[in-house]
Design a protein around this motif. Sequence first.
Motif, PDB file in Angstrom:
ATOM      1  N   GLY A 427      44.537  33.537  29.903  1.00 19.50           N
ATOM      2  CA  GLY A 427      43.114  34.054  30.110  1.00 19.50           C
ATOM      3  C   GLY A 427      43.215  35.105  31.262  1.00 19.50           C
ATOM      4  N   ARG A 428      42.107  35.912  31.328  1.00 16.37           N
ATOM      5  CA  ARG A 428      41.876  36.917  32.479  1.00 16.37           C
ATOM      6  C   ARG A 428      40.584  37.007  32.577  1.00 16.37           C
ATOM      7  N   GLY A 429      40.346  37.585  33.890  1.00 10.93           N
ATOM      8  CA  GLY A 429      39.166  37.604  34.298  1.00 10.93           C
ATOM      9  C   GLY A 429      38.846  38.956  35.612  1.00 10.93           C
ATOM     10  N   TYR A 430      37.662  39.049  35.778  1.00 15.78           N
ATOM     11  CA  TYR A 430      37.449  40.439  36.720  1.00 15.78           C
ATOM     12  C   TYR A 430      36.303  39.856  37.540  1.00 15.78           C
ATOM     13  N   GLY A 431      36.256  39.973  38.816  1.00 11.85           N
ATOM     14  CA  GLY A 431      34.920  39.909  39.737  1.00 11.85           C
ATOM     15  C   GLY A 431      34.644  40.990  40.402  1.00 11.85           C
ATOM     16  N   LEU A 432      33.369  41.688  40.312  1.00  8.42           N
ATOM     17  CA  LEU A 432      32.980  42.927  40.968  1.00  8.42           C
ATOM     18  C   LEU A 432      31.589  42.293  41.830  1.00  8.42           C
ATOM     19  N   VAL A 433      32.008  42.731  42.989  1.00 11.46           N
ATOM     20  CA  VAL A 433      30.714  42.509  44.147  1.00 11.46           C
ATOM     21  C   VAL A 433      30.526  43.638  45.024  1.00 11.46           C
ATOM     22  N   GLU A 434      29.678  43.573  45.569  1.00 11.16           N
ATOM     23  CA  GLU A 434      29.190  44.660  46.871  1.00 11.16           C
ATOM     24  C   GLU A 434      29.702  44.006  48.088  1.00 11.16           C
ATOM     25  N   ALA A 435      30.866  44.554  48.688  1.00  9.23           N
ATOM     26  CA  ALA A 435      31.065  44.087  50.246  1.00  9.23           C
ATOM     27  C   ALA A 435      30.302  45.033  50.885  1.00  9.23           C
ATOM     28  N   PRO A 436      30.191  44.734  52.433  1.00 13.04           N
ATOM     29  CA  PRO A 436      29.501  45.699  53.370  1.00 13.04           C
ATOM     30  C   PRO A 436      30.089  47.114  53.259  1.00 13.04           C
ATOM     31  N   ARG A 437      31.307  47.336  52.883  1.00  7.93           N
ATOM     32  CA  ARG A 437      31.799  48.771  52.856  1.00  7.93           C
ATOM     33  C   ARG A 437      31.649  49.250  51.652  1.00  7.93           C
ATOM     34  N   GLY A 438      31.407  48.538  50.513  1.00  9.29           N
ATOM     35  CA  GLY A 438      31.309  49.136  48.970  1.00  9.29           C
ATOM     36  C   GLY A 438      31.630  48.179  47.944  1.00  9.29           C
ATOM     37  N   GLY A 439      31.855  48.745  47.091  1.00  6.95           N
ATOM     38  CA  GLY A 439      32.218  48.003  45.656  1.00  6.95           C
ATOM     39  C   GLY A 439      33.772  47.404  45.870  1.00  6.95           C
ATOM     40  N   LEU A 440      33.885  46.288  45.435  1.00  8.26           N
ATOM     41  CA  LEU A 440      35.149  45.334  45.638  1.00  8.26           C
ATOM     42  C   LEU A 440      35.306  44.857  44.340  1.00  8.26           C
ATOM     43  N   GLY A 441      36.444  44.864  43.773  1.00  8.89           N
ATOM     44  CA  GLY A 441      36.626  44.308  42.526  1.00  8.89           C
ATOM     45  C   GLY A 441      38.108  43.504  42.596  1.00  8.89           C
ATOM     46  N   HIS A 442      38.158  42.408  41.962  1.00  6.31           N
ATOM     47  CA  HIS A 442      39.380  41.436  42.072  1.00  6.31           C
ATOM     48  C   HIS A 442      39.692  41.222  40.269  1.00  6.31           C
ATOM     49  N   TRP A 443      40.770  41.326  40.027  1.00  7.96           N
ATOM     50  CA  TRP A 443      41.324  40.914  38.624  1.00  7.96           C
ATOM     51  C   TRP A 443      42.321  39.928  38.608  1.00  7.96           C
ATOM     52  N   CYS A 444      42.330  39.139  37.746  1.00  6.87           N
ATOM     53  CA  CYS A 444      43.567  38.144  37.510  1.00  6.87           C
ATOM     54  C   CYS A 444      43.818  38.066  36.175  1.00  6.87           C
ATOM     55  N   VAL A 445      45.135  37.810  35.715  1.00  5.21           N
ATOM     56  CA  VAL A 445      45.666  37.514  34.419  1.00  5.21           C
ATOM     57  C   VAL A 445      46.545  36.062  34.604  1.00  5.21           C
ATOM     58  N   ILE A 446      46.085  35.348  33.798  1.00  5.27           N
ATOM     59  CA  ILE A 446      46.862  33.897  33.929  1.00  5.27           C
ATOM     60  C   ILE A 446      47.775  33.745  32.668  1.00  5.27           C
ATOM     61  N   ASN A 447      48.803  33.209  32.790  1.00  2.00           N
ATOM     62  CA  ASN A 447      49.596  32.754  31.790  1.00  2.00           C
ATOM     63  C   ASN A 447      50.427  31.470  32.167  1.00  2.00           C
ATOM     64  N   ASN A 448      50.469  30.636  31.246  1.00  2.00           N
ATOM     65  CA  ASN A 448      51.003  29.095  31.455  1.00  2.00           C
ATOM     66  C   ASN A 448      50.423  28.466  32.656  1.00  2.00           C
ATOM     67  N   LYS A 449      49.200  28.676  32.982  1.00  2.00           N
ATOM     68  CA  LYS A 449      48.368  28.025  33.883  1.00  2.00           C
ATOM     69  C   LYS A 449      48.748  28.677  35.337  1.00  2.00           C
ATOM     70  N   VAL A 450      49.405  29.779  35.443  1.00  2.00           N
ATOM     71  CA  VAL A 450      49.521  30.204  36.880  1.00  2.00           C
ATOM     72  C   VAL A 450      49.411  31.888  36.695  1.00  2.00           C
ATOM     73  N   LEU A 451      49.160  32.486  37.798  1.00  2.00           N
ATOM     74  CA  LEU A 451      48.857  33.820  37.592  1.00  2.00           C
ATOM     75  C   LEU A 451      50.325  34.570  37.261  1.00  2.00           C
ATOM     76  N   GLU A 452      49.907  35.484  36.348  1.00  2.00           N
ATOM     77  CA  GLU A 452      50.929  36.386  36.064  1.00  2.00           C
ATOM     78  C   GLU A 452      50.625  37.688  36.711  1.00  2.00           C
ATOM     79  N   ASN A 453      49.598  38.012  36.931  1.00  2.00           N
ATOM     80  CA  ASN A 453      49.201  39.455  37.555  1.00  2.00           C
ATOM     81  C   ASN A 453      47.804  39.160  38.522  1.00  2.00           C
ATOM     82  N   TYR A 454      47.750  39.857  39.419  1.00  2.00           N
ATOM     83  CA  TYR A 454      46.400  39.930  40.380  1.00  2.00           C
ATOM     84  C   TYR A 454      46.390  41.216  40.808  1.00  2.00           C
ATOM     85  N   ALA A 455      45.026  41.836  40.901  1.00  2.00           N
ATOM     86  CA  ALA A 455      44.713  43.229  41.590  1.00  2.00           C
ATOM     87  C   ALA A 455      43.552  43.089  42.476  1.00  2.00           C
TER      88      ALA A 455
END
Length: 524
Positions: A427-455
């Motif tokens: 699976g994969r997902g993203y999270g966008l929020v506003e932090a005090p300093r501005g727009g903050l985004g996290h992205w994750c890619v899951i494969n075999n139930k562990v993280l294959e990539n994170y940004a």
Amino acid sequence: MAKIIVDPITRIEGHLGIEAEVKDGKIVNVWARSTMARGLEKMLIGKDPRDAVYVTERVCGVCVGSHGWASSLAVERAQGTQNLPELARLMRNLIVGAAWLHDKPLHFYHLSALDYLDLAALTNYNGSSPYIAKVKQLILDQQAGPLLPRYEPDEFTVRDPNLVAHCVESYVKALEMQAKAKKMSALFSGKQPHQASILPGGVTYLPDSRKIAAFRSLLDEVSEFIENTYVADVVTLGTGPLLKLATSNVGVGYQNYLSFGGFPEDGTNLNFLLPPGAIVGGKLDNSSTNPANIEKNISEDVKFGWYDPKDGGHPYNGKQNFQLDKKDAYTYSKAPRYKGEPMEVGPLARMMVAVSRNVKHNAVDTLKSLVAKGVKPGAVARHAARALEGLMVRDAMYRWLDDLEKRIAQGERTIHDTAHWDPPASGRGYGLVEAPRGGLGHWCVINNKVLENYAMVVPTTWNASPRDAKGEVGPIERALMGCPVADLKNPINIVRIVHSFDPCIACAVHLIDPESNRTIRVEM
């Protein structure tokens, strides 16, 4: 053509250097260099995705709750959460909202105000404040270390001894208010910094009436300071002695603004206290009012970063493979772009989007009145926007707290989506929020139930980004173009502009030593 280097920029989080070329008293070319490499994403590869919230919060000591929130959103989206419990939404808003009320006075008084005040004016102070009398004596004894370093005063500097004394008293009071705001957040999150409650699927804690009452009491104290001291000081300075600077073009950038949307008001991901939106070339991109559309159009350029040329693109595919001998590279920061455009993020961006989306609040009306007085979207306006949106967050926190208390009194108890706690096979997902300093985004890619990539694409990566493949400079670089430098040995306007963005290089880039975990002390 003269060259000027300000490295490091002091009173920011982390290490940022500015190199500029000056001609006829103005900057004509500039490079923003982030010279430490972040490695947190690589640490997460192969790990349980639920660990990401705890690791990524360590990227910063200020925006910690925001990172935990963005990470939780990314992972819970990948794990299949569809409906976050309302109590969890309110708790997240209140935990992170308290952190915002901590950050705002910290940035203005302790990181930026001394760019505008001539402390030497206090030697002419004849008032009755015993504290200011002590500061005056420290200055006379040349022992004002806690209020240093600073650049020399210039034509824009405030010299009125009574006004300077008032601001220094506010500086001290802000330290007390910071502690109270942090305590508010800790009451609902276990501890601060690095909260322990927000996690994928919800939160871990629901406060009782005693904790809610304690939170409300602290909010009352911080609220009074935010409105009657912090916002009042910023408006007084911006419309008084700093009006000449505020109505100049010092610090005006692209005027491209991006907000992901801050503090959800319901579970639709469309309704936010601080609305999402992108303004490009002075026009609101109508498709950007939905964060899902914003996310699709984010990419990172690595032409001038110390990265493998294949490490850019959409954050789902981004990597961190360093190339230190790369030709023309000058920073560890990547260059995020929205539809290929450099975008300013942060309080001014959020308030400009709020104006364009006709948000109804006195703070938005005040910003409009400042613009009517000729205030330009530069260094002073960023401080005003940061203060005014604090009123919006403050007001909303009372409403969220009332809602939380009412729901608990009515018997609601669900704070977590436990049906989607286990990681999926993929699976994969993203999270966008506003932090005090501005727009903050996290992205994750899951494969075999562990993280294959994170940004992570953090606010300062947007603002302090380098040039891209098209040669377009980053937002801070653009804001520095044309900056007046009357004295090459006193580049005070450079730090005023950079500070107005509230950069956090600790978020944008980071350095760890996984082998020794030693603390290295450097004498400067």
